[in-house]
Design an enzyme around this catalytic site. Sequence first.
Site, PDB file in Angstrom:
ATOM      1  N   SER A 161      -2.754  -3.504  33.342  1.00  0.00           N
ATOM      2  CA  SER A 161      -3.941  -2.647  33.281  1.00  0.00           C
ATOM      3  C   SER A 161      -5.222  -3.369  33.685  1.00  0.00           C
ATOM      4  CB  SER A 161      -4.102  -2.084  31.862  1.00  0.00           C
ATOM      5  OG  SER A 161      -3.036  -1.225  31.533  1.00  0.00           O
TER       6      SER A 161
ATOM      7  N   GLN B 234     -12.179  -0.745  36.157  1.00  0.00           N
ATOM      8  CA  GLN B 234     -13.239  -0.601  37.150  1.00  0.00           C
ATOM      9  C   GLN B 234     -14.617  -0.956  36.606  1.00  0.00           C
ATOM     10  OE1 GLN B 234     -12.994   3.414  38.626  1.00  0.00           O
ATOM     11  NE2 GLN B 234     -11.042   3.086  39.656  1.00  0.00           N
ATOM     12  N   GLY B 235     -14.986  -0.365  35.470  1.00  0.00           N
ATOM     13  CA  GLY B 235     -16.376  -0.397  35.021  1.00  0.00           C
ATOM     14  C   GLY B 235     -16.960  -1.770  34.821  1.00  0.00           C
ATOM     15  N   GLY B 236     -16.452  -2.559  33.883  1.00  0.00           N
ATOM     16  CA  GLY B 236     -17.010  -3.872  33.649  1.00  0.00           C
ATOM     17  C   GLY B 236     -16.748  -4.365  32.246  1.00  0.00           C
TER      18      GLY B 236
ATOM     19  N   GLU C 161     -23.108   2.501  30.413  1.00  0.00           N
ATOM     20  CA  GLU C 161     -22.012   3.463  30.279  1.00  0.00           C
ATOM     21  C   GLU C 161     -22.183   4.266  29.000  1.00  0.00           C
ATOM     22  OE1 GLU C 161     -18.592   1.046  32.804  1.00  0.00           O
ATOM     23  OE2 GLU C 161     -18.404   1.169  30.635  1.00  0.00           O
TER      24      GLU C 161
ATOM     25  N   ASP D 265       5.343  -2.205  24.444  1.00  0.00           N
ATOM     26  CA  ASP D 265       6.429  -3.137  24.132  1.00  0.00           C
ATOM     27  C   ASP D 265       6.096  -4.068  22.971  1.00  0.00           C
ATOM     28  OD1 ASP D 265       7.734  -2.024  26.329  1.00  0.00           O
ATOM     29  OD2 ASP D 265       6.964  -3.545  27.698  1.00  0.00           O
TER      30      ASP D 265
ATOM     31  N   HIS E  36      -9.412   8.949  28.720  1.00  0.00           N
ATOM     32  CA  HIS E  36     -10.563   8.763  29.599  1.00  0.00           C
ATOM     33  C   HIS E  36     -10.958  10.127  30.136  1.00  0.00           C
ATOM     34  CE1 HIS E  36     -13.219   7.327  32.720  1.00  0.00           C
ATOM     35  NE2 HIS E  36     -13.142   6.106  32.208  1.00  0.00           N
TER      36      HIS E  36
ATOM     37  N   ARG F 284     -16.767   8.592  24.833  1.00  0.00           N
ATOM     38  CA  ARG F 284     -15.638   9.151  25.568  1.00  0.00           C
ATOM     39  C   ARG F 284     -14.908  10.263  24.820  1.00  0.00           C
ATOM     40  NH1 ARG F 284     -12.885   3.664  28.149  1.00  0.00           N
ATOM     41  NH2 ARG F 284     -14.426   3.381  29.806  1.00  0.00           N
TER      42      ARG F 284
ATOM     43  N   HIS G 134      -5.680   6.809  28.151  1.00  0.00           N
ATOM     44  CA  HIS G 134      -6.304   5.632  28.757  1.00  0.00           C
ATOM     45  C   HIS G 134      -6.181   4.361  27.926  1.00  0.00           C
ATOM     46  CE1 HIS G 134      -9.074   3.401  31.247  1.00  0.00           C
ATOM     47  NE2 HIS G 134      -9.925   3.214  30.248  1.00  0.00           N
TER      48      HIS G 134
ATOM     49  N   ARG H 122     -12.975   3.638  20.977  1.00  0.00           N
ATOM     50  CA  ARG H 122     -13.465   2.424  21.642  1.00  0.00           C
ATOM     51  C   ARG H 122     -14.712   2.714  22.466  1.00  0.00           C
ATOM     52  NH1 ARG H 122     -12.954   0.176  26.699  1.00  0.00           N
ATOM     53  NH2 ARG H 122     -11.401   1.692  27.407  1.00  0.00           N
TER      54      ARG H 122
ATOM     55  N   SER I  62     -13.206  -3.319  25.873  1.00  0.00           N
ATOM     56  CA  SER I  62     -11.786  -3.693  25.860  1.00  0.00           C
ATOM     57  C   SER I  62     -11.550  -5.059  26.492  1.00  0.00           C
ATOM     58  CB  SER I  62     -10.946  -2.629  26.574  1.00  0.00           C
ATOM     59  OG  SER I  62     -11.469  -2.363  27.862  1.00  0.00           O
ATOM     60  N   LEU I  63     -12.076  -5.279  27.703  1.00  0.00           N
ATOM     61  CA  LEU I  63     -11.914  -6.594  28.319  1.00  0.00           C
ATOM     62  C   LEU I  63     -12.618  -7.660  27.489  1.00  0.00           C
ATOM     63  CD1 LEU I  63     -12.288  -5.901  32.154  1.00  0.00           C
ATOM     64  CD2 LEU I  63     -10.234  -6.637  30.933  1.00  0.00           C
TER      65      LEU I  63
END
Length: 540
Positions: A48, A53-55, A119, A220, A241, A287, A348, A383, A388-389
């Site tokens: 993933s 995309q966003g950042g 965002e 998993d 999303h 979201r 998402h 979230r 997340s990143l």
Amino acid sequence: MTAQATLNSKQYDVLVIGSGAAGLTLALHLAARYRVALLSKQRLQDGSTWFAQGGIAAVLDEMDSADSHIADTLDAGAGLCHPDAVRFTVENSTAAIQWLIDQGVDFTREQGEYHLTKEGGHSHRRIIHSADATGRAVHSTLIEKVRATDNIDCFEHHVALDLIRQPDPSKGRFRCAGAYIYNKNTEEVELFQARAVVLATGGASKAYLYTSNPDGASGDGIAMAWRAGCRVANMEFNQFHPTCLYHPKAKASLVTEALRGEGARLKLPDGSRFMHRFDKRGELAPRDIVARAIDHEMKRLGADCLYLDISHKDSQFVREHFPTVYNNCLQYGIDITREPIPVVPAAHYTCGGVMVDQFGRTDLDQLYAIGETTFTGLHGANRLASNSLLECLVYARSAALHLDEMLEEVQPPRPAPAWDASRVTDSDEDVVISHNWDELRRFMWDYVGIVRTRKRLLRAEHRVRLLQQEIREFYANYKITSDLIELRNLALVSELIIRSALDRRESRGLHYSLDYPNLRELAMDTILVPENFADQQQFV
């Protein structure tokens, strides 16, 4: 037992299962002192992270503050965020971004300064990005670093089957001793043993018929940890999303939230805007609110999709800031500088997961988990965009620092038995697997989706248990395939999602129930405990 027995056994200091941002970050932090095996069920870049995309949200501007980022995260989380986890993550955000910059990640600049976008749910511009392909920029840089590091061995097309537990007499508890791994190249099961195992396998959005995630998002790590006796929490909070490209050939095609941050407008088929009727923040609402609004309007109108329109902005600005979305849409005949993008919500992100502490430790000694696989308390009931990143980076670094300090004191595990597949046969009915896949994903979408009822959830619970019985029989008698492994895991995770949703008798964040539309006064996590949980604490 379902694959050819093998004597193949590999020994490492750390076994990392998963090759996204979390797994790669942890491996790079440990490689100076320890031998690391890094497993990917497909290619390293097929997770993933590559498609994000966003950042990445972080406090990088003097007009912003940690307290503001914390407040936005708590607000989006609808009362269920753990304040200590939120503060820990946000206060480590600047260092995490600096580490990525030091690795060579090329973030977008304007006039010499890093460009920050905004965002939904954020009160400041704090999203650092690489155009609209941040995940690819981060992922490709970390993959290049990992491949160049001698102490990290990469194993692509290797699918984890189950974790290995062993009693640890020195502590009177069980510990994780490795994992059985299905090698898709040889179609054999191999034994990987290590002093510590780290789950970095991502989420479970493949449980749903429509998802923005790649095919590997089959839960998993969550399933393996549960079978090994670890608790999971808040599995009912599945983030949809709001905007994925609606086109028959556009599989898993996300339309980044950053478009709305730069002024894109959500519209009905007649061209009118509607988000102001659902939230005063309009298109920049969190979201869960935007996804429910789109779902509501689609059902009210009987529409197949709604539209996201940024064509009123300067065309050069759109092409420069959103080249990925622009080119992706153009291949389907949609010029986003001239016309709106047809969009629908899609599964998402999995906000719940394996319960861990600040260092990524699970309920099973020597088993760690990081990234979307986990429940850290950061996301609460919803979230916040681009956290997340950030969570992947912060908790991977924290887990690595903890492992780096304590791993020398951990004894290697005792040899584990080889995988026994002496009583299984080749299947001549793989159609059963594909049929069960389709049925599972469709009833999860229909009954456990954006809007839920108790009747739908009970129906889904009944169906998933029947499916699991069929899967158990198939798994016990036939040689495994990667599809069967994923189906087994995702059916289990789907059951955990359904059970959690049934337990939450209120509407909060991403869980919206027509039977329980109100918010309970006391916000509580949904914690599920496996039957063998007590085994972790003591063995006889």
